[in-house]
Motif scaffolding. Structure first.
Motif, PDB file in Angstrom:
ATOM      1  N   ARG A 234       0.817  -1.219   0.000  1.00 35.53           N
ATOM      2  CA  ARG A 234       0.000   0.000   0.000  1.00 35.53           C
ATOM      3  C   ARG A 234       0.854   1.274   0.000  1.00 35.53           C
ATOM      4  O   ARG A 234       0.346   2.368   0.245  1.00 35.53           O
ATOM      5  CB  ARG A 234      -0.915   0.010   1.224  1.00 35.53           C
ATOM      6  CG  ARG A 234      -1.896  -1.151   1.283  1.00 35.53           C
ATOM      7  CD  ARG A 234      -2.627  -1.169   2.627  1.00 35.53           C
ATOM      8  NE  ARG A 234      -3.562  -2.276   2.714  1.00 35.53           N
ATOM      9  CZ  ARG A 234      -4.884  -2.174   2.528  1.00 35.53           C
ATOM     10  NH1 ARG A 234      -5.416  -0.997   2.250  1.00 35.53           N
ATOM     11  NH2 ARG A 234      -5.667  -3.235   2.620  1.00 35.53           N
ATOM     12  N   ALA A 235       2.154   1.135  -0.256  1.00 32.33           N
ATOM     13  CA  ALA A 235       3.082   2.260  -0.108  1.00 32.33           C
ATOM     14  C   ALA A 235       2.707   3.459  -0.979  1.00 32.33           C
ATOM     15  O   ALA A 235       3.023   4.602  -0.625  1.00 32.33           O
ATOM     16  CB  ALA A 235       4.495   1.801  -0.433  1.00 32.33           C
ATOM     17  N   ASP A 236       2.032   3.237  -2.116  1.00 36.47           N
ATOM     18  CA  ASP A 236       1.677   4.351  -2.999  1.00 36.47           C
ATOM     19  C   ASP A 236       0.321   4.955  -2.646  1.00 36.47           C
ATOM     20  O   ASP A 236      -0.159   5.849  -3.334  1.00 36.47           O
ATOM     21  CB  ASP A 236       1.678   3.896  -4.458  1.00 36.47           C
ATOM     22  CG  ASP A 236       0.684   2.779  -4.732  1.00 36.47           C
ATOM     23  OD1 ASP A 236       0.294   2.071  -3.766  1.00 36.47           O
ATOM     24  OD2 ASP A 236       0.300   2.590  -5.903  1.00 36.47           O
ATOM     25  N   LYS A 237      -0.272   4.484  -1.570  1.00 38.41           N
ATOM     26  CA  LYS A 237      -1.547   5.011  -1.089  1.00 38.41           C
ATOM     27  C   LYS A 237      -1.311   5.811   0.185  1.00 38.41           C
ATOM     28  O   LYS A 237      -0.230   5.760   0.770  1.00 38.41           O
ATOM     29  CB  LYS A 237      -2.541   3.869  -0.830  1.00 38.41           C
ATOM     30  CG  LYS A 237      -2.810   2.995  -2.033  1.00 38.41           C
ATOM     31  CD  LYS A 237      -3.437   3.777  -3.176  1.00 38.41           C
ATOM     32  CE  LYS A 237      -3.728   2.868  -4.370  1.00 38.41           C
ATOM     33  NZ  LYS A 237      -4.325   3.616  -5.500  1.00 38.41           N
ATOM     34  N   PRO A 238      -2.323   6.555   0.641  1.00 36.86           N
ATOM     35  CA  PRO A 238      -2.082   7.426   1.802  1.00 36.86           C
ATOM     36  C   PRO A 238      -1.904   6.658   3.108  1.00 36.86           C
ATOM     37  O   PRO A 238      -2.432   5.563   3.294  1.00 36.86           O
ATOM     38  CB  PRO A 238      -3.344   8.288   1.859  1.00 36.86           C
ATOM     39  CG  PRO A 238      -4.391   7.478   1.173  1.00 36.86           C
ATOM     40  CD  PRO A 238      -3.684   6.727   0.089  1.00 36.86           C
ATOM     41  N   MET A 239      -1.125   7.273   4.013  1.00 37.25           N
ATOM     42  CA  MET A 239      -1.070   6.827   5.398  1.00 37.25           C
ATOM     43  C   MET A 239      -1.607   7.968   6.246  1.00 37.25           C
ATOM     44  O   MET A 239      -1.067   9.071   6.231  1.00 37.25           O
ATOM     45  CB  MET A 239       0.350   6.479   5.824  1.00 37.25           C
ATOM     46  CG  MET A 239       0.453   6.135   7.301  1.00 37.25           C
ATOM     47  SD  MET A 239       2.135   5.655   7.793  1.00 37.25           S
ATOM     48  CE  MET A 239       1.959   5.674   9.588  1.00 37.25           C
ATOM     49  N   ILE A 240      -2.666   7.699   6.981  1.00 34.34           N
ATOM     50  CA  ILE A 240      -3.326   8.722   7.782  1.00 34.34           C
ATOM     51  C   ILE A 240      -3.006   8.488   9.257  1.00 34.34           C
ATOM     52  O   ILE A 240      -3.212   7.398   9.782  1.00 34.34           O
ATOM     53  CB  ILE A 240      -4.860   8.700   7.572  1.00 34.34           C
ATOM     54  CG1 ILE A 240      -5.191   8.864   6.081  1.00 34.34           C
ATOM     55  CG2 ILE A 240      -5.528   9.780   8.402  1.00 34.34           C
ATOM     56  CD1 ILE A 240      -4.712  10.167   5.471  1.00 34.34           C
ATOM     57  N   HIS A 241      -2.494   9.531   9.902  1.00 28.62           N
ATOM     58  CA  HIS A 241      -2.069   9.463  11.301  1.00 28.62           C
ATOM     59  C   HIS A 241      -3.161  10.072  12.184  1.00 28.62           C
ATOM     60  O   HIS A 241      -3.573  11.208  11.975  1.00 28.62           O
ATOM     61  CB  HIS A 241      -0.755  10.228  11.470  1.00 28.62           C
ATOM     62  CG  HIS A 241      -0.230  10.216  12.875  1.00 28.62           C
ATOM     63  ND1 HIS A 241       0.886  10.930  13.249  1.00 28.62           N
ATOM     64  CD2 HIS A 241      -0.662   9.597  14.000  1.00 28.62           C
ATOM     65  CE1 HIS A 241       1.122  10.742  14.534  1.00 28.62           C
ATOM     66  NE2 HIS A 241       0.182   9.944  15.013  1.00 28.62           N
ATOM     67  N   VAL A 242      -3.607   9.301  13.176  1.00 27.73           N
ATOM     68  CA  VAL A 242      -4.596   9.781  14.132  1.00 27.73           C
ATOM     69  C   VAL A 242      -3.997   9.689  15.533  1.00 27.73           C
ATOM     70  O   VAL A 242      -3.637   8.598  15.983  1.00 27.73           O
ATOM     71  CB  VAL A 242      -5.902   8.953  14.082  1.00 27.73           C
ATOM     72  CG1 VAL A 242      -6.881   9.464  15.125  1.00 27.73           C
ATOM     73  CG2 VAL A 242      -6.518   9.002  12.693  1.00 27.73           C
ATOM     74  N   ASN A 243      -3.861  10.813  16.205  1.00 30.39           N
ATOM     75  CA  ASN A 243      -3.406  10.838  17.598  1.00 30.39           C
ATOM     76  C   ASN A 243      -4.639  10.692  18.480  1.00 30.39           C
ATOM     77  O   ASN A 243      -5.346  11.662  18.750  1.00 30.39           O
ATOM     78  CB  ASN A 243      -2.656  12.128  17.905  1.00 30.39           C
ATOM     79  CG  ASN A 243      -2.086  12.142  19.311  1.00 30.39           C
ATOM     80  OD1 ASN A 243      -2.373  11.258  20.120  1.00 30.39           O
ATOM     81  ND2 ASN A 243      -1.274  13.140  19.614  1.00 30.39           N
TER      82      ASN A 243
END
Length: 530
Positions: A234-243
């Motif tokens: 999935r490296a070419d897709k987004p990574m969304i960070h939630v704190n």
């Protein structure tokens, strides 16, 4: 000839990149009789050390931005070797970082470097540095061109071997060689626990299983989550960070799952949540143990069914999200106290990974310190910023309850204090232990192993000296490098005396090239007998 043969034999021997690179720089340092050799890999706008010989341990953790280091920039812009003669005012990136057997830190006096190209593209650079003037000759410049070709071929062989090992791993074959693959730029570490961790993450990255990163505050769990994503399909897709710790309970559901216009007061338009934003990619739930119980139940349904339902919407939406979560809490204890759902925990922890605290990573502390030193050197506009030997000992002896974050703050604080005390004559600024501001009650805490790079004990040399002192009362045992230099100095002096000060005859007796003997003698401070 023996040097060339040694390097060529390494080309046809199956070796990890780290070992092949270290053998390369050590061999070249002996061949050119200089004080330090570096092999650096190009990465974006910077050069990253792959192997160093003759430099302080923390130098391996530095990231040399070309725009801040004109010597390295000039080397990389040329295809032929570049020499910076003694007296050249261009600052050297290794000033103050060479072997401290000379006593106080000294600037480099003679420097030679060459860029390396692999398959026609810039790969990195080889650098040779010496403290004595006029160490390098015209013949050395010519010789370095040839050695650069061997070095480039060596790095190409390593890359081909790693590609082959990676392919075998992807096909399900067992291999322990992936630990030698260069790490992501942000992740610094060479200790055994770090190599094991990165190998574990390589296995986890290639799947879609949820990963739960466990570890103390400040160990860098976000970086390891990013590494999992970058090494995944999935490296070419987004990574969304939630704190999760920063989500107010009243807004947490809307932030994660989204809402429709008018779903609540202030909802002026339709809005997708963080989970939808991560569709086809990765959702990183940092501090997942802080999620409210009401949100935990809805998140569990998403994990079970692959669906999200926006606030105010009747129909669910399909999502395909890979979950990576992190926590510094003991979730099993939270389950017992009713603060965390057991069913959600089992969904998140399909692949649990423990991120070790800094006190268990041994000599990695010096590599990380090197990274922070270089950042602060540039920020403060200093020519050179280094650690004294006492400061290195203090860093490796401290238990670091705040982990990498605490180390970063300690180095920044010390750098500012050291810079404030420098005078106009201080080209090389040194950080002393008292500038770190460490809690003395934390130094030497029980359980700290004090391991060095590659799991070698940083106190091993001290322990060996103590052991040898017990075996040989009254005998002072010196460091290996110092002992080697003294032995070489005595051999050269004896050969010169035996041959009446004739350098050529002494070189033949010692089986050395005459020019190499002269350079070695200059480095060791040997002069012709009167």
């Amino acid at each position: 000839m023996r040097t060339e043969l040694s390097l060529i034999l390494d080309l046809i021997t199956d070796l990890p990149l780290s070992m092949r690179a270290q053998r390369l720089v050590r061999t070249l340092r002996e061949r050119f009789s200089c004080d330090a050799v570096g092999l650096l890999r190009s990465e974006g706008d910077a050069l990253i050390p792959v192997a160093l010989d003759g430099l302080a341990s923390e130098a391996m953790g530095r990231r040399f931005v070309l725009g801040q280091h004109p010597r390295l920039a000039k080397i990389m812009s040329a295809r032929e070797p570049v020499r910076f003669v003694p007296g050249d005012p261009t600052p050297d990136p290794y000033d103050g970082l060479l072997d401290q057997r000379w006593g106080e830190p000294l600037p480099v006096h003679d420097c030679l470097g060459v860029s390396l190209y692999v398959e026609g593209r810039p790969w990195g650079a080889l650098t040779l540095d010496a403290l004595p003037d006029r160490t390098f000759t015209t013949r050395d410049i010519t010789a370095l061109s040839a050695y650069a070709q061997i070095a480039a071929a060596s790095m190409r062989v390593s890359r081909l071997e790693e590609d082959y090992r990676s392919l075998k791993l992807l096909r399900g074959m067992q291999s322990d060689a992936m630990a030698s693959v260069p790490h992501d730029a942000q992740i610094v570490g060479q200790s055994a626990v770090m190599r094991a961790l990165l190998s574990e993450l390589d296995v986890a990255s290639d799947s879609d299983l949820p990963v739960l990163l466990l570890g103390e505050t400040g160990v860098g769990k976000e970086l390891f989550a990013l590494r999992i994503h970058r090494h995944s399909p999935r490296a070419d897709k987004p990574m969304i960070h939630v704190n999760c710790a920063a989500l107010p309970e009243s807004l947490a559901e809307s932030e994660l799952f989204g809402h429709l216009k008018g779903a609540f007061s202030g909802a002026g338009a339709d809005r997708a949540g963080r989970i939808e934003a991560a569709d086809e990619g990765t959702l990183f739930l940092d501090e997942v143990g802080e999620l409210p119980l009401s949100i935990q139940a809805k998140l569990l349904r998403t994990l079970q069914n692959g669906e999200v339902q926006r606030l105010g919407e009747d129909r669910p939406r399909r999502v395909n999200v890979r979950i990576v979560a992190a926590t510094n809490r003991n979730l099993t204890e939270n389950i017992k106290s009713g603060r965390f759902r057991a069913d959600l925990y089992h969904r998140l922890s399909v692949y649990p990974v423990h991120v070790p605290p800094l006190r268990e990573r041994g000599g990695d502390v010096l590599l990380l310190a090197g990274r922070f030193l270089e950042l602060n050197r540039a920020r403060l506009g200093l020519h050179s910023l280094r650690l004294s030997q006492a400061t290195q000992q203090a860093l490796t002896s401290y238990a670091w309850p705040g982990n990498i974050r605490e180390l970063e703050h300690a180095i920044s604080r010390a750098a500012l204090r050291a810079a404030s005390r420098k005078t106009s004559r201080d080209v090389i600024v040194t950080i002393e232990p008292e500038m770190l501001g460490l809690d003395p009650d934390v130094i030497g805490q029980p359980g700290y192993q004090g391991k060095g790079l590659g799991d070698e004990d940083v106190n091993a040399d001290t322990g060996r000296r103590a052991s040898q002192d017990r075996l040989n009362p009254g005998m002072q045992v010196m460091g290996l490098r110092h002992a080697t230099d003294q032995f070489q100095r005595e051999c050269i002096q004896q050969a010169l005396e035996r041959h009446g000060g004739n350098w050529s005859a002494a070189a033949r007796a010692l089986d050395l090239d005459a020019s190499n003997l002269h350079k070695l003698a200059r480095r060791l401070g040997v002069q012709s007998p009167a």
